[in-house]
Design a protein around this motif. Structure first.
Motif, short mmCIF file in Angstrom:
data_model
loop_
_atom_site.label_atom_id
_atom_site.label_comp_id
_atom_site.label_asym_id
_atom_site.label_seq_id
_atom_site.Cartn_x
_atom_site.Cartn_y
_atom_site.Cartn_z
N ILE A 88 0.32 -3.68 2.43
CA ILE A 88 0.23 -2.86 1.24
C ILE A 88 1.50 -2.03 1.13
CG2 ILE A 88 -1.10 -1.11 2.53
CD1 ILE A 88 -2.42 -0.34 -0.16
N ASP A 89 2.12 -2.07 -0.05
CA ASP A 89 3.31 -1.27 -0.33
C ASP A 89 2.94 -0.14 -1.28
OD1 ASP A 89 5.88 -2.64 0.80
OD2 ASP A 89 4.68 -4.29 0.02
N GLY A 138 1.67 -0.07 4.58
CA GLY A 138 0.56 -0.09 5.52
C GLY A 138 0.16 -1.53 5.78
N GLU A 139 -0.76 -1.71 6.71
CA GLU A 139 -1.24 -3.05 7.07
C GLU A 139 -2.75 -3.03 7.22
OE1 GLU A 139 1.81 -5.28 9.89
OE2 GLU A 139 1.38 -3.26 10.64
N PHE A 140 -3.39 -4.05 6.68
CA PHE A 140 -4.82 -4.24 6.88
C PHE A 140 -5.01 -5.06 8.16
CE2 PHE A 140 -4.35 -3.64 2.30
CZ PHE A 140 -5.31 -2.67 2.06
N ARG A 141 -5.72 -4.50 9.11
CA ARG A 141 -6.02 -5.19 10.35
C ARG A 141 -7.52 -5.18 10.56
NH1 ARG A 141 -1.57 -2.75 14.65
NH2 ARG A 141 0.31 -3.16 13.40
N GLY A 142 -8.13 -6.33 10.29
CA GLY A 142 -9.59 -6.38 10.35
C GLY A 142 -10.18 -5.44 9.32
N ARG A 180 -3.99 0.52 8.47
CA ARG A 180 -3.05 1.30 9.28
C ARG A 180 -1.90 1.76 8.38
NH1 ARG A 180 -3.53 -0.35 14.73
NH2 ARG A 180 -5.72 -0.90 15.10
N HIS A 181 -1.67 3.07 8.39
CA HIS A 181 -0.61 3.63 7.53
C HIS A 181 -0.09 4.91 8.15
CE1 HIS A 181 1.51 5.35 4.13
NE2 HIS A 181 0.67 6.37 4.08
#
Length: 256
Positions: A222-223, A234-238, A242-243
């Motif tokens: 995600i930007d 950020g990043e989607f992990r499961g 995370r940001h």
């Protein structure tokens, strides 16, 4: 493969045809090359091989050709050629990485298969070889990114990856997306609301609208473009987002 490219390929044309049609995950072996790995342990190799499996570089050094038949590898003869990393880690070059495992862009087994193949006479060193991309691209024999050809025999490879179109994209309608909602960190400090119209609104430590702006989702990334003008990601992990050091989960908005 396009007819135009087939007519102009004069270097390893058979191998290129096999790579272009490689839907079975066959390994690709660049053999009999001078290899400037930029890895401090491996160094420079002569008469060496570079083996790619998919996007991953899995082997480098002499003698790998002996196993090519066993694995039905596509063999690219690089006699008279130098293979260098397509990406240079300038921080590592000046000694700014503490561990070899932290190096980016070296031709080290386990790294991504990003490499450049040019004739020896145009490759006094890695910088000289890479300069060919800008000054004499017609002399580039192969530019490989993530294990796939971008340039081959001085021309664009068919179905090559292309850069995203420049500019800020329009907002997407994310109605129904499972990622729309209020994301809350485990300490109940950060609330990040993602709305279906591509906007975000953060509450931090009870301070409403601490940051607001637009967002775009690309796969698990995600930007963010804040209304103040800065970019973040950020990043989607499961089931977590995370940001900026926070780990958030979708939850009920308990803000008053």
């Amino acid at each position: 493969m396009s007819t135009t490219h087939t007519d102009t390929v004069t270097w390893n044309d058979k191998a290129f045809d096999e790579i272009a049609a490689n839907d079975a995950g066959r390994p690709v072996l660049f053999t009999n090359a001078r290899v400037l790995t930029m890895d401090p342990l491996i160094g420079t190799l002569r008469g060496a091989d570079v083996l790619l499996v998919g996007a991953l570089l899995v082997g480098v050094g002499p003698g790998i050709i002996t196993a090519a038949g066993d694995d039905n590898a596509i063999v690219v003869d690089c006699t008279g050629m130098t293979v260098v990393p397509a990406v240079v880690d300038t921080v590592a070059l000046v000694g700014g990485r503490g561990q070899r495992s932290e190096y980016v862009g070296t031709l080290t087994p386990g790294n991504t298969g990003d490499l450049l193949v040019v004739p020896d006479e145009f490759a006094p060193d890695v910088a000289g070889a890479q300069a060919m991309l800008l000054t004499r691209p017609q002399e580039v024999r192969a530019l490989i990114a993530n294990g796939k050809p971008v340039l081959w025999a001085g021309t664009d490879a068919p179905d090559r990856s292309t850069a995203p179109e420049a500019g800020i994209p329009a907002a997407e309608d994310l109605t129904g997306s499972p990622r729309v909602g209020v994301w809350i960190d485990r300490n109940d400090f950060l609330y990040q609301e993602l709305t279906a119209d591509g906007r975000y609104d953060e509450t931090r430590g009870g301070r409403p609208h601490a940051y607001e702006g637009r967002y775009w989702i690309d796969g698990d990334r995600i930007d963010y473009l804040d209304d103040l003008g800065f970019w973040a990601f950020g990043e989607f992990r499961g089931d977590e987002l995370r940001h900026a050091g926070y780990a958030m989960r979708l939850g009920a908005d308990s803000r008053s």
